[in-house]
Design a protein around this motif. Structure first.
Motif, short mmCIF file in Angstrom:
data_model
loop_
_atom_site.label_atom_id
_atom_site.label_comp_id
_atom_site.label_asym_id
_atom_site.label_seq_id
_atom_site.Cartn_x
_atom_site.Cartn_y
_atom_site.Cartn_z
N LEU A 85 -21.26 1.86 14.34
CA LEU A 85 -21.53 2.01 15.77
C LEU A 85 -21.18 3.41 16.27
O LEU A 85 -21.87 3.96 17.14
N ALA A 86 -20.13 4.00 15.71
CA ALA A 86 -19.67 5.32 16.17
C ALA A 86 -20.42 6.47 15.51
O ALA A 86 -20.23 7.63 15.89
N GLY A 87 -21.24 6.18 14.51
CA GLY A 87 -22.00 7.23 13.83
C GLY A 87 -21.16 8.04 12.86
O GLY A 87 -21.47 9.22 12.60
N VAL A 88 -20.13 7.44 12.28
CA VAL A 88 -19.30 8.13 11.28
C VAL A 88 -20.17 8.48 10.07
O VAL A 88 -20.95 7.66 9.59
N ALA A 89 -19.99 9.70 9.56
CA ALA A 89 -20.87 10.19 8.49
C ALA A 89 -20.28 10.04 7.09
O ALA A 89 -21.00 10.22 6.10
N HIS A 90 -18.98 9.72 7.00
CA HIS A 90 -18.35 9.69 5.66
C HIS A 90 -17.14 8.77 5.72
O HIS A 90 -16.21 9.00 6.49
N HIS A 91 -17.16 7.73 4.91
CA HIS A 91 -16.02 6.82 4.76
C HIS A 91 -15.38 7.10 3.41
O HIS A 91 -16.03 7.02 2.37
N VAL A 92 -14.10 7.41 3.43
CA VAL A 92 -13.35 7.69 2.20
C VAL A 92 -12.27 6.64 2.04
O VAL A 92 -11.50 6.39 2.98
N ALA A 93 -12.20 6.02 0.89
CA ALA A 93 -11.18 5.00 0.64
C ALA A 93 -10.38 5.36 -0.59
O ALA A 93 -10.92 5.85 -1.58
N LEU A 94 -9.08 5.08 -0.52
CA LEU A 94 -8.20 5.28 -1.66
C LEU A 94 -7.99 3.95 -2.36
O LEU A 94 -7.60 2.96 -1.74
N SER A 95 -8.26 3.92 -3.67
CA SER A 95 -8.07 2.71 -4.46
C SER A 95 -7.26 3.07 -5.70
O SER A 95 -6.59 4.11 -5.73
N VAL A 96 -7.30 2.21 -6.70
CA VAL A 96 -6.40 2.33 -7.84
C VAL A 96 -7.19 2.39 -9.15
O VAL A 96 -8.10 1.58 -9.36
N VAL A 97 -6.84 3.32 -10.01
CA VAL A 97 -7.43 3.38 -11.35
C VAL A 97 -7.15 2.05 -12.06
O VAL A 97 -6.02 1.56 -12.09
N GLY A 98 -8.20 1.46 -12.61
CA GLY A 98 -8.04 0.23 -13.37
C GLY A 98 -8.09 -1.05 -12.55
O GLY A 98 -7.92 -2.13 -13.11
N ALA A 99 -8.33 -0.95 -11.25
CA ALA A 99 -8.35 -2.15 -10.41
C ALA A 99 -9.35 -3.18 -10.92
O ALA A 99 -9.09 -4.39 -10.92
N ASP A 100 -10.50 -2.70 -11.39
CA ASP A 100 -11.54 -3.61 -11.87
C ASP A 100 -11.22 -4.21 -13.24
O ASP A 100 -11.93 -5.10 -13.72
N ARG A 101 -10.13 -3.75 -13.87
CA ARG A 101 -9.73 -4.27 -15.17
C ARG A 101 -8.55 -5.25 -15.07
O ARG A 101 -7.99 -5.65 -16.08
N LEU A 102 -8.17 -5.61 -13.83
CA LEU A 102 -6.99 -6.45 -13.63
C LEU A 102 -7.33 -7.68 -12.77
O LEU A 102 -6.72 -7.91 -11.72
N PRO A 103 -8.30 -8.49 -13.20
CA PRO A 103 -8.71 -9.62 -12.37
C PRO A 103 -7.64 -10.70 -12.23
O PRO A 103 -7.74 -11.55 -11.34
N GLU A 104 -6.61 -10.68 -13.08
CA GLU A 104 -5.52 -11.66 -12.95
C GLU A 104 -4.66 -11.39 -11.73
O GLU A 104 -3.96 -12.28 -11.25
N SER A 105 -4.68 -10.18 -11.23
CA SER A 105 -3.83 -9.79 -10.11
C SER A 105 -4.56 -9.98 -8.78
O SER A 105 -5.64 -9.43 -8.57
N GLY A 106 -3.96 -10.75 -7.87
CA GLY A 106 -4.55 -10.95 -6.56
C GLY A 106 -4.70 -9.65 -5.80
O GLY A 106 -5.69 -9.45 -5.07
N TYR A 107 -3.74 -8.74 -5.95
CA TYR A 107 -3.82 -7.45 -5.25
C TYR A 107 -5.02 -6.65 -5.72
O TYR A 107 -5.80 -6.14 -4.91
N PHE A 108 -5.20 -6.57 -7.02
CA PHE A 108 -6.31 -5.76 -7.53
C PHE A 108 -7.66 -6.43 -7.31
O PHE A 108 -8.67 -5.75 -7.11
N ARG A 109 -7.70 -7.76 -7.29
CA ARG A 109 -8.94 -8.44 -6.90
C ARG A 109 -9.32 -8.07 -5.47
O ARG A 109 -10.49 -7.85 -5.16
N ALA A 110 -8.32 -7.96 -4.61
CA ALA A 110 -8.59 -7.60 -3.21
C ALA A 110 -9.09 -6.16 -3.10
O ALA A 110 -9.98 -5.86 -2.29
N LYS A 111 -8.54 -5.25 -3.90
CA LYS A 111 -9.01 -3.86 -3.87
C LYS A 111 -10.46 -3.77 -4.35
O LYS A 111 -11.27 -3.01 -3.79
N VAL A 112 -10.81 -4.54 -5.38
CA VAL A 112 -12.19 -4.54 -5.86
C VAL A 112 -13.12 -5.10 -4.79
O VAL A 112 -14.22 -4.57 -4.56
#
Length: 256
Positions: A85-112
């Motif tokens: 709605l505001a016309g933002v041109a760039h969304h940058v998010a900080l995530s974690v290396v290996g998040a997609d390799r840790l499906p047992e972890s609820g935290y990393f599932r949420a980051k994915v």
């Protein structure tokens, strides 16, 4: 340009606000304690008005599986809708290396899940995957401690200084959107059990580090390369020993 940092009063967010503000950008530190709550949406529209870039480095106040998923899902949906709605041109998010390799972890599932929302949204984006921060080494040790013993898997570990994470995120945020992921890591790779053993010895911490291939990391079992970049990555310059030499708390040195 106007840049909104969500989580702008935290470890990485405060560094981003200072660093980018020194470059002449108009900075907004968005956090509940500054009147902006991405979970409820309160204050979000005003914060985003006129913004060119939004950097999301916020984190869930709870790591319980349902709570952390609810936080990243709800807050990211609110952010992306407000940015469109505001016309933002760039969304940058900080995530974690290996998040997609840790499906047992609820935290990393949420980051994915958060990353998938960003990838499917209309706002151009960049996602920065960082390895573990030097500043969180103590938390990693405490989480791995059972009955006074630190049980750690002998996996590769390549932590990074918070200042270096902020530098990489700031550089990406002020460039064109990548519409892709980029990984950042520290300059040195070692086995996590060896690294933590040296750190505790240097701190005169009596806890024994026991090498356990099946030790869990925040609820998940690790493979050898889970926590380190898989391919090309931005490698920071700050070594743990140099960072630790400048970091003392209550007279305790952090040198390994």
């Amino acid at each position: 340009m106007k840049i909104v940092v969500v989580g702008g009063t935290g470890l990485i967010g405060s560094r981003l606000v200072t660093r980018l503000g020194a470059q002449g950008h108009e900075m907004v530190a968005a956090a509940p304690n500054t009147g902006v709550d991405t979970l409820t949406g309160d204050g979000l529209a005003d914060a985003l008005e006129g913004a060119s870039v939004v950097i999301d480095v916020s984190n869930s106040p709870s790591f319980e599986d349902d709570a952390v998923m609810r936080f990243f899902d709800t807050s990211t949906r609110h952010l992306l809708a407000g940015e469109a709605l505001a016309g933002v041109a760039h969304h940058v998010a900080l995530s974690v290396v290996g998040a997609d390799r840790l499906p047992e972890s609820g935290y990393f599932r949420a980051k994915v899940a958060q990353e998938h929302l960003i990838e499917r949204a209309s706002v151009p984006y960049s996602i920065v995957h960082a390895t573990q921060f030097f500043e969180f080494v103590s938390s990693i040790v405490d989480a791995a401690t059972v009955d006074g013993t630190v049980r750690v898997a002998p996996v590769w570990f390549q932590p990074i200084a918070g200042d270096d994470v902020a530098e990489a995120v700031a550089r990406i945020a002020t460039g064109p959107p990548l519409n892709a992921h980029v990984e950042v890591a520290g300059p040195e790779r070692s086995r996590m059990d060896d690294f933590l053993r040296r750190v505790l010895a240097a701190r005169h911490d009596p806890r024994e580090v026991v090498t356990d291939p099946h030790a869990r990391y925040f609820g998940a079992e690790l493979s050898e390369g889970t926590l380190v970049p898989r391919g090309d990555a931005i490698l920071a310059e700050t070594r743990y020993r140099d960072w630790a030499g400048r970091t003392t708390v209550a007279g305790i040195s952090f040198l390994p």
